[in-house]
Design an enzyme around this catalytic site. Sequence first.
Site, PDB file in Angstrom:
ATOM      1  CG  ASP A  14      -2.060   0.975   1.104  1.00 31.61           C
ATOM      2  OD1 ASP A  14      -2.414   1.343  -0.036  1.00 31.61           O
ATOM      3  OD2 ASP A  14      -2.602   1.384   2.150  1.00 31.61           O
ATOM      4  CD1 TRP A  37       7.273   6.614  -3.083  1.00 32.14           C
ATOM      5  CD2 TRP A  37       6.659   6.902  -5.230  1.00 32.14           C
ATOM      6  NE1 TRP A  37       8.415   6.671  -3.851  1.00 32.14           N
ATOM      7  CE2 TRP A  37       8.068   6.848  -5.172  1.00 32.14           C
ATOM      8  CE3 TRP A  37       6.043   7.080  -6.474  1.00 32.14           C
ATOM      9  CZ2 TRP A  37       8.877   6.952  -6.301  1.00 32.14           C
ATOM     10  CZ3 TRP A  37       6.851   7.192  -7.600  1.00 32.14           C
ATOM     11  CH2 TRP A  37       8.241   7.124  -7.516  1.00 32.14           C
ATOM     12  NE  ARG A  82      -4.748   6.790  -6.932  1.00 32.99           N
ATOM     13  CZ  ARG A  82      -4.510   6.431  -5.674  1.00 32.99           C
ATOM     14  NH1 ARG A  82      -4.206   7.324  -4.774  1.00 32.99           N
ATOM     15  NH2 ARG A  82      -4.593   5.165  -5.305  1.00 32.99           N
ATOM     16  CG  HIS A 118      -0.622   1.948  -9.370  1.00 27.77           C
ATOM     17  ND1 HIS A 118      -0.736   1.661  -8.029  1.00 27.77           N
ATOM     18  CD2 HIS A 118      -1.756   2.615  -9.708  1.00 27.77           C
ATOM     19  CE1 HIS A 118      -1.892   2.136  -7.576  1.00 27.77           C
ATOM     20  NE2 HIS A 118      -2.524   2.726  -8.575  1.00 27.77           N
ATOM     21  CD1 TRP A 139     -13.555  -5.281  -8.358  1.00 24.08           C
ATOM     22  CD2 TRP A 139     -12.983  -4.639 -10.424  1.00 24.08           C
ATOM     23  NE1 TRP A 139     -12.962  -6.353  -8.989  1.00 24.08           N
ATOM     24  CE2 TRP A 139     -12.610  -5.989 -10.270  1.00 24.08           C
ATOM     25  CE3 TRP A 139     -12.722  -4.003 -11.645  1.00 24.08           C
ATOM     26  CZ2 TRP A 139     -11.995  -6.725 -11.276  1.00 24.08           C
ATOM     27  CZ3 TRP A 139     -12.107  -4.734 -12.653  1.00 24.08           C
ATOM     28  CH2 TRP A 139     -11.746  -6.075 -12.465  1.00 24.08           C
ATOM     29  NE  ARG A 161      -7.793   1.882  -5.332  1.00 23.86           N
ATOM     30  CZ  ARG A 161      -6.580   1.951  -4.826  1.00 23.86           C
ATOM     31  NH1 ARG A 161      -5.574   2.293  -5.612  1.00 23.86           N
ATOM     32  NH2 ARG A 161      -6.357   1.668  -3.555  1.00 23.86           N
ATOM     33  CG  LEU A 183       8.955 -17.569  -3.942  1.00 21.53           C
ATOM     34  CD1 LEU A 183       8.559 -17.579  -2.466  1.00 21.53           C
ATOM     35  CD2 LEU A 183       9.614 -16.230  -4.291  1.00 21.53           C
ATOM     36  NE  ARG A 241      -2.694  -1.331   4.586  1.00 20.04           N
ATOM     37  CZ  ARG A 241      -3.955  -1.424   4.187  1.00 20.04           C
ATOM     38  NH1 ARG A 241      -4.720  -2.361   4.678  1.00 20.04           N
ATOM     39  NH2 ARG A 241      -4.449  -0.575   3.304  1.00 20.04           N
ATOM     40  CD  GLU A 250       3.523 -13.010  15.644  1.00 21.00           C
ATOM     41  OE1 GLU A 250       3.516 -11.832  16.040  1.00 21.00           O
ATOM     42  OE2 GLU A 250       3.092 -13.951  16.323  1.00 21.00           O
TER      43      GLU A 250
HETATM   44  C1  IPE Z   1      -5.356  -2.726  -0.051  1.00 21.85           C
HETATM   45  O1  IPE Z   1      -5.057  -1.381  -0.210  1.00 21.85           O
HETATM   46  C2  IPE Z   1      -5.410  -3.417  -1.373  1.00 21.85           C
HETATM   47  C3  IPE Z   1      -4.124  -3.614  -2.064  1.00 21.85           C
HETATM   48  C4  IPE Z   1      -2.960  -3.237  -1.610  1.00 21.85           C
HETATM   49  C5  IPE Z   1      -4.200  -4.295  -3.318  1.00 21.85           C
HETATM   50  P1  IPE Z   1      -6.214  -0.287  -0.339  1.00 21.85           P
HETATM   51  O2  IPE Z   1      -5.521   1.014  -0.509  1.00 21.85           O
HETATM   52  O3  IPE Z   1      -7.184  -0.666  -1.387  1.00 21.85           O
HETATM   53  O4  IPE Z   1      -6.927  -0.403   1.066  1.00 21.85           O
HETATM   54  P2  IPE Z   1      -7.795   0.658   1.880  1.00 21.85           P
HETATM   55  O5  IPE Z   1      -8.844   1.192   0.944  1.00 21.85           O
HETATM   56  O6  IPE Z   1      -6.862   1.733   2.354  1.00 21.85           O
HETATM   57  O7  IPE Z   1      -8.353  -0.121   3.026  1.00 21.85           O
HETATM   58  C1  IPE Z   2      -1.692   0.188  -3.297  1.00 18.36           C
HETATM   59  O1  IPE Z   2      -1.456   1.545  -3.353  1.00 18.36           O
HETATM   60  C2  IPE Z   2      -1.864  -0.429  -4.649  1.00 18.36           C
HETATM   61  C3  IPE Z   2      -3.221  -0.889  -4.940  1.00 18.36           C
HETATM   62  C4  IPE Z   2      -4.238  -0.873  -4.129  1.00 18.36           C
HETATM   63  C5  IPE Z   2      -3.456  -1.396  -6.282  1.00 18.36           C
HETATM   64  P1  IPE Z   2      -2.654   2.575  -3.352  1.00 18.36           P
HETATM   65  O2  IPE Z   2      -3.049   2.830  -4.758  1.00 18.36           O
HETATM   66  O3  IPE Z   2      -3.738   2.151  -2.463  1.00 18.36           O
HETATM   67  O4  IPE Z   2      -1.909   3.865  -2.772  1.00 18.36           O
HETATM   68  P2  IPE Z   2      -2.487   4.876  -1.689  1.00 18.36           P
HETATM   69  O5  IPE Z   2      -2.936   4.078  -0.519  1.00 18.36           O
HETATM   70  O6  IPE Z   2      -3.607   5.600  -2.349  1.00 18.36           O
HETATM   71  O7  IPE Z   2      -1.321   5.749  -1.379  1.00 18.36           O
HETATM   72 MG    MG Z   3      -4.125   2.409  -0.514  1.00 23.26          MG
END
Ligand code: IPE
Ligand code: IPE
Ligand code: MG
Length: 237
Positions: free
Chosen positions: A19, A24, A32, A36, A68, A70, A130, A183, A202
């Site tokens: 996440d 970033w 955004r 990725h 989805w 987004r 792995l 996380r 953990e």
């Molecule tokens: C969790 O991150 C999902 C992934 C990393 C793929 P999100 O950014 O979607 O989670 P929330 O919305 O902050 O809970």
């Molecule tokens: C995690 O990063 C990647 C996915 C959920 C695909 P985010 O896109 O959620 O990034 P933030 O949380 O908005 O910074």
């Molecule tokens: Mg996120």
Amino acid sequence: MDDLFNNDALPVHVGIIMDGNGRWAKKRNLLRTNGHTEGLKRAKEIAKAASDIGLKFLTFYVFSTENWKRTEQEVGFLMNLIHSYLLKEFDFCKYNNVRVRMLGDKSRLPENVRKDINQIEKDTENLTGLTICLAINYGGRDEIIRGVKKLIAEGKTESEISEESISKSFDVPELPDVDLLIRTGGEKRLSNFLMWHSAYAELLFSDTLWPDYYKEEFFKDIGEFQKRSRRFGAVPV
Ligand code: IPE
Ligand code: IPE
Ligand code: MG
């Protein structure tokens, strides 16, 4: 790296919620989607590092059943990124003896992504190092619901419902429980990741945004895991 963790006491299964890509990018005035792209580089770095140290199972949370929500543009970008990435990874897998499996409901994925996943799963099925699980259109609750439906369709009776039979009904039946769940990105929640498998994981929350999560931090986190006392409900003697 030897001083960061002990290679003889590795977790069997590490799950990573990657996440912080969007934040970033925002910090750098980028889109955004740039976050990725950069995040994918770290996923590759961590996959290689995990393979090099001899880890057995690594699961990446790539796209949740909730993602989805987004914008169409961001979802489309992510699906294309997965598509262009998977096609190129076969050499990496073969060279490093890495098997790839997907966790999640394939039925909602674009046809090209579904095809790539089926292909890489097939091409790597006999590799024995792995196992990398990619959680795509994955939700922990969705996995349990789909698994239970499968058991019902198979005609399982009440006495056949057990932790073992439910585990076996999942997308990757042999996937063991998560030992270490990492996380990044500062949020302290599971966001529907591996709900069943993480019952005794953990948990390790890092403030590092995913595109800044390099292998040194991964090794340090494994070292941190090794300092934890895992009791599984028992009283230590
Ligand atoms: C969790 O991150 C999902 C992934 C990393 C793929 P999100 O950014 O979607 O989670 P929330 O919305 O902050 O809970
Ligand atoms: C995690 O990063 C990647 C996915 C959920 C695909 P985010 O896109 O959620 O990034 P933030 O949380 O908005 O910074
Ligand atoms: Mg996120």
